[in-house]
Design an enzyme around this catalytic site. Structure first.
Site, short mmCIF file in Angstrom:
data_model
loop_
_atom_site.label_atom_id
_atom_site.label_comp_id
_atom_site.label_asym_id
_atom_site.label_seq_id
_atom_site.Cartn_x
_atom_site.Cartn_y
_atom_site.Cartn_z
N TYR A 125 1.00 -1.18 -0.09
CA TYR A 125 -0.03 -0.10 0.23
C TYR A 125 1.18 1.41 0.07
CZ TYR A 125 -4.62 -2.14 0.50
OH TYR A 125 -5.85 -2.44 0.80
N ASP A 135 -12.10 -8.90 3.94
CA ASP A 135 -13.56 -9.84 3.92
C ASP A 135 -14.08 -10.21 3.12
OD1 ASP A 135 -13.80 -6.85 3.16
OD2 ASP A 135 -14.25 -6.59 0.91
N ASP A 193 -2.13 -18.68 1.78
CA ASP A 193 -3.31 -19.66 0.55
C ASP A 193 -3.68 -20.87 1.16
OD1 ASP A 193 -0.65 -20.66 0.53
OD2 ASP A 193 -0.79 -21.13 -0.96
N ASP A 244 -5.93 -7.16 4.19
CA ASP A 244 -7.71 -6.63 3.23
C ASP A 244 -8.71 -7.66 3.08
OD1 ASP A 244 -9.15 -4.54 2.12
OD2 ASP A 244 -7.83 -5.24 0.40
N LYS A 282 3.55 -15.47 3.53
CA LYS A 282 3.93 -15.97 2.37
C LYS A 282 5.06 -15.83 2.45
CE LYS A 282 2.41 -18.30 -1.81
NZ LYS A 282 1.58 -19.52 -1.62
#
Ligand code: IPM
Ligand code: MG
Length: 365
Positions: free
Chosen positions: A141, A251, A223, A247, A191
């Site tokens: 970001y 959701d 993942d 983020d 990751k």
């Protein structure tokens, strides 16, 4: 106590849900003898239209001179073609950075009454109560360089994922401290099988974990964590992760507990904390009076708890929300086929009434 607040309703459904949440705050403040002072300012698209700046100076000044900031939502399709610095989202990102709020707390809790709203089977989703701790000021970001260059057809675009050890360390400490107030179980998501940032992340989190031997730390690849989140959401207690993964996963967590319209958030760690529902501006339903105000209302409860340490007041709001849901009231996002749905302002009014009752019972007892 005087509660000096800046409200930034913003765009889309932001103003609708913010006004309902402020009504609930007013009720609770009055019932518990506090004085609520709310200053409303523009942010995002609303500010762009009014002053060509998604985060005007007077908005920022108002935020800095208040005890807490309440945000509705920013963004909308009419701004999609604007250059990056003139997009509503960049106003929000700058606000987060200016305030220095690096720790974003996103609880995803299944309200028992909403078991049937989850797309998952009740026995899978039952008991889901996790806290996602998202790093908010680093990673993709904010990393530099970032640019798009070249001629159409041959352009390249670059974003940079960057994390320093101190940035990882400070968010890790926040997550471990919070884990101590819960089930003492922390899953750090990265990751590390591919990214350098994630390898550093894992190393630093493991090192900080040594100071918290009472918290059970585990690591997961993002993942695989996304899969487990859908398959066994109730397994998670505290999730610690970097900005972009947080983020996305928050959701997903919203979908799992039934609706993004239920998810509150607090952004803390800086000069003044920022509270916002995580659902965004929802332009498809904006202006229709059907948005779910509960995420905004629950965000304001987080504000009472974290910025003002008003625990009974926060609990009063949360209890009022549970009660309204237990009584079967549903906004459209929560209503199942054939179920009646109510408007944004009806939902706000019902929570106001329930909060009044809860507060009165407390005083009586
Ligand atoms: C969120 C939102 C924001 C983010 C957008 C609006 C910039 O999606 O708070 O989750 O990506 O952080
Ligand atoms: Mg998001």
């Amino acid at each position: 106590m005087i509660l000096n607040i800046t409200a930034l309703p913003g765009d889309g459904v932001g103003p609708e849900v913010t006004e309902e949440a402020i009504r609930v705050l007013e009720t609770v403040a009055q019932s518990f003898g506090h004085e609520l002072r709310v200053t409303r300012k523009n942010v995002g698209g609303a500010a762009l239209l009014a002053s060509k700046d998604p985060l005007p100076t007077d908005t920022l000044q108002a935020c800095f001179s208040s005890n807490a900031v309440l945000l509705g939502a920013v963004g909308g399709p009419s701004f999609d073609e604007f250059p990056r610095h003139l997009r509503p989202e960049s106003g929000l990102l700058r606000l987060r950075r200016e305030l220095g709020v690096f720790a974003n707390l996103r609880p995803a809790v299944l309200f028992p009454a909403l078991e049937d709203c989850s797309p998952l089977r009740p026995e899978v989703v039952r008991g889901t109560d996790m806290l996602i701790v998202r790093e908010l000021l680093g990673g993709l970001y904010f990393g530099e360089p970032r640019y798009t260059q070249g001629d159409p057809g041959g352009r390249i675009a670059v974003d940079t994922m960057k994390y320093s050890e101190p940035e990882i360390e400070r968010i890790a400490r926040v997550a471990f401290d919070l884990a101590r107030t819960r089930l003492r179980k922390l899953t750090s998501i990265d990751k590390a099988n591919v990214l350098d940032c994630s390898r550093l992340w894992r190393e630093v989190v493991t090192r900080i974990g040594a100071d918290y031997s009472d918290v059970k730390l585990s690591h997961a690849y993002v993942d695989s964590a996304a899969m487990v989140l859908a398959a066994r959401p109730a397994d998670f207690d505290v999730i610690l992760t970097e900005n972009m993964f947080g983020d996305i996963l928050s959701d997903q967590a919203g979908g799992i507990v039934g609706s993004l319209g239920m998810l509150a958030s607090a952004s803390t760690g800086g000069a003044v904390s920022l509270y916002e529902p995580i659902h965004g501006s929802a332009p498809d339903i904006a202006g229709q009076g059907i948005a779910n105000p509960l995420a905004a209302i629950l965000s304001h409860a987080m504000m009472l708890r974290y910025s003002f340490k008003l625990l009974a007041e926060a609990a009063c709001v949360e209890r009022a929300v549970s009660q309204v849901l237990d009584n079967g009231h549903r906004t459209r996002d929560l209503a199942r086929p054939g179920q009646k749905s109510i408007t944004t302002s009806d939902m706000g009014r019902l929570v106001v009434e329930a909060a009044k009752e809860t507060a009165a019972q407390r005083v009586a007892s």
